[in-house]
Write an enzyme that holds these catalytic residues in place. Structure first.
Site, PDB file in Angstrom:
ATOM      1  N   GLY A  46       0.781  -1.240   0.000  1.00 40.99           N
ATOM      2  CA  GLY A  46       0.000   0.000   0.000  1.00 40.99           C
ATOM      3  C   GLY A  46       0.807   1.282   0.000  1.00 40.99           C
ATOM      4  O   GLY A  46       0.335   2.309  -0.496  1.00 40.99           O
ATOM      5  N   GLU A 100       4.439   3.765   5.998  1.00 40.75           N
ATOM      6  CA  GLU A 100       3.224   2.935   5.933  1.00 40.75           C
ATOM      7  C   GLU A 100       2.117   3.722   5.225  1.00 40.75           C
ATOM      8  O   GLU A 100       2.122   4.955   5.226  1.00 40.75           O
ATOM      9  CB  GLU A 100       2.839   2.564   7.389  1.00 40.75           C
ATOM     10  N   ASP A 101       1.173   2.999   4.621  1.00 43.85           N
ATOM     11  CA  ASP A 101       0.068   3.689   3.952  1.00 43.85           C
ATOM     12  C   ASP A 101      -0.972   4.208   4.938  1.00 43.85           C
ATOM     13  O   ASP A 101      -1.382   5.353   4.883  1.00 43.85           O
ATOM     14  CB  ASP A 101      -0.592   2.768   2.902  1.00 43.85           C
ATOM     15  N   ASP A 104      -4.706   1.849  10.987  1.00 39.92           N
ATOM     16  CA  ASP A 104      -6.120   1.635  11.287  1.00 39.92           C
ATOM     17  C   ASP A 104      -6.198   1.209  12.759  1.00 39.92           C
ATOM     18  O   ASP A 104      -6.190   2.044  13.650  1.00 39.92           O
ATOM     19  CB  ASP A 104      -6.624   0.571  10.306  1.00 39.92           C
ATOM     20  N   LYS A 132      -6.329   6.626  11.185  1.00 41.10           N
ATOM     21  CA  LYS A 132      -7.727   6.643  11.675  1.00 41.10           C
ATOM     22  C   LYS A 132      -7.679   6.612  13.208  1.00 41.10           C
ATOM     23  O   LYS A 132      -7.659   5.515  13.788  1.00 41.10           O
ATOM     24  CB  LYS A 132      -8.469   5.408  11.181  1.00 41.10           C
ATOM     25  N   PHE A 153     -13.691   3.071   5.179  1.00 43.16           N
ATOM     26  CA  PHE A 153     -12.787   2.366   4.264  1.00 43.16           C
ATOM     27  C   PHE A 153     -12.388   3.289   3.111  1.00 43.16           C
ATOM     28  O   PHE A 153     -13.247   3.838   2.423  1.00 43.16           O
ATOM     29  CB  PHE A 153     -13.452   1.095   3.730  1.00 43.16           C
ATOM     30  N   VAL A 154     -11.088   3.436   2.909  1.00 46.02           N
ATOM     31  CA  VAL A 154     -10.597   4.285   1.827  1.00 46.02           C
ATOM     32  C   VAL A 154      -9.805   3.470   0.800  1.00 46.02           C
ATOM     33  O   VAL A 154      -9.376   2.343   1.078  1.00 46.02           O
ATOM     34  CB  VAL A 154      -9.712   5.435   2.367  1.00 46.02           C
ATOM     35  N   ARG A 166      -5.535   0.687  -6.683  1.00 48.51           N
ATOM     36  CA  ARG A 166      -4.321   1.294  -6.114  1.00 48.51           C
ATOM     37  C   ARG A 166      -3.812   2.453  -6.952  1.00 48.51           C
ATOM     38  O   ARG A 166      -3.061   3.290  -6.466  1.00 48.51           O
ATOM     39  CB  ARG A 166      -3.181   0.258  -6.036  1.00 48.51           C
TER      40      ARG A 166
HETATM   41  P1  5GP Z   1      -4.073  -2.135  11.044  1.00 48.75           P
HETATM   42  O1  5GP Z   1      -3.202  -3.263  11.492  1.00 48.75           O
HETATM   43  O2  5GP Z   1      -3.550  -0.777  11.427  1.00 48.75           O
HETATM   44  O3  5GP Z   1      -5.503  -2.328  11.483  1.00 48.75           O
HETATM   45  O4  5GP Z   1      -4.205  -2.218   9.470  1.00 48.75           O
HETATM   46  C1  5GP Z   1      -3.138  -2.026   8.655  1.00 48.75           C
HETATM   47  C2  5GP Z   1      -3.423  -2.427   7.228  1.00 48.75           C
HETATM   48  O5  5GP Z   1      -4.811  -2.661   6.944  1.00 48.75           O
HETATM   49  C3  5GP Z   1      -3.014  -1.291   6.315  1.00 48.75           C
HETATM   50  O6  5GP Z   1      -1.640  -1.309   6.039  1.00 48.75           O
HETATM   51  C4  5GP Z   1      -3.886  -1.538   5.107  1.00 48.75           C
HETATM   52  O7  5GP Z   1      -3.263  -2.468   4.272  1.00 48.75           O
HETATM   53  C5  5GP Z   1      -5.156  -2.147   5.682  1.00 48.75           C
HETATM   54  N1  5GP Z   1      -6.201  -1.109   5.848  1.00 48.75           N
HETATM   55  C6  5GP Z   1      -6.632  -0.556   6.992  1.00 48.75           C
HETATM   56  N2  5GP Z   1      -7.599   0.353   6.764  1.00 48.75           N
HETATM   57  C7  5GP Z   1      -7.775   0.385   5.414  1.00 48.75           C
HETATM   58  C8  5GP Z   1      -8.646   1.135   4.554  1.00 48.75           C
HETATM   59  O8  5GP Z   1      -9.463   1.991   4.944  1.00 48.75           O
HETATM   60  N3  5GP Z   1      -8.516   0.885   3.209  1.00 48.75           N
HETATM   61  C9  5GP Z   1      -7.648  -0.021   2.705  1.00 48.75           C
HETATM   62  N4  5GP Z   1      -7.624  -0.182   1.388  1.00 48.75           N
HETATM   63  N5  5GP Z   1      -6.826  -0.759   3.499  1.00 48.75           N
HETATM   64  C10 5GP Z   1      -6.894  -0.549   4.839  1.00 48.75           C
END
Ligand code: 5GP
Length: 175
Positions: A46, A100-101, A104, A132, A153-154, A166
């Site tokens: 990402g 990181e992208d 969440d 977020k 969700f984005v 992407r």
């Molecule tokens: P976390 O471990 O912080 O919950 O999630 C990390 C990963 O979940 C991110 O690197 C991404 O790949 C995916 N992710 C979390 N939220 C989103 C979202 O809103 N859209 C997309 N496309 N991927 C997300």
């Protein structure tokens, strides 16, 4: 507006706003790492566009490497355990910037950072394009944040929905 499979996404952050914010983040990094030589660790997939645009605005000497994070369920009780793949260089004694992208829940990055810390870097900071805050489950020190967004969700600018989407210059949100 774009439709991917069964979902419709509407614009959230324009390409111009993304580029302007990345320039600000890069200037901050250029100042804070002026006398350093950081190793930038990009979390694929990402973050590929964010990392590329950020790197183009960095004027400090830096190295760039790429990792993936795989998930596997070790036992029922331990839940998802993340493993870092592709880190071939030593990070001991290095100044690391993890790119990181999106953060969440923060669970992925928390595990990645814990594993990187075990390898003895001199310092470790995090640069994430999106954050977020209301979804965060694990405290994380985020040094460079592009945009704080709602818990929706984005997609786009590196982020996918089911492998697609992407390749947009802007970020969109699920309608
Ligand atoms: P976390 O471990 O912080 O919950 O999630 C990390 C990963 O979940 C991110 O690197 C991404 O790949 C995916 N992710 C979390 N939220 C989103 C979202 O809103 N859209 C997309 N496309 N991927 C997300």
């Amino acid at each position: 507006m774009i439709t991917i499979k069964d979902k419709t996404f509407v614009p959230l952050i324009s390409a111009e706003a993304i580029q302007a914010r990345i320039q600000e983040l890069a200037e901050q990094i250029n100042q804070e790492y002026a006398d350093k030589h950081p190793l930038i660790v990009v979390v694929l997939n990402g973050a590929f566009l964010f990392a590329a645009d950020l790197a183009k605005n960095l004027t400090i000497p830096c190295e760039i490497t790429f990792i993936r994070v795989s998930s596997y369920r070790a036992t029922e009780s331990s839940g998802q355990v993340k493993q870092i793949l592709g880190l071939n260089e030593s990070i001991e004694g290095r100044d690391i910037i993890v790119v990181e992208d999106i953060v969440d829940t923060g669970l992925t990055l928390a595990q990645v950072c814990d594993q990187l810390q075990e390898k003895g870097p001199k310092s470790l900071t995090i640069a994430t394009l999106l954050f977020k805050p209301s979804a965060l489950q694990k405290p994380l020190d985020l040094h460079y944040v592009g945009f704080e967004i709602e818990n929706r969700f984005v997609l786009g600018y590196g982020l996918d929905y089911d492998g697609l989407g992407r390749n947009t210059p802007n970020i969109l949100v699920l309608e």
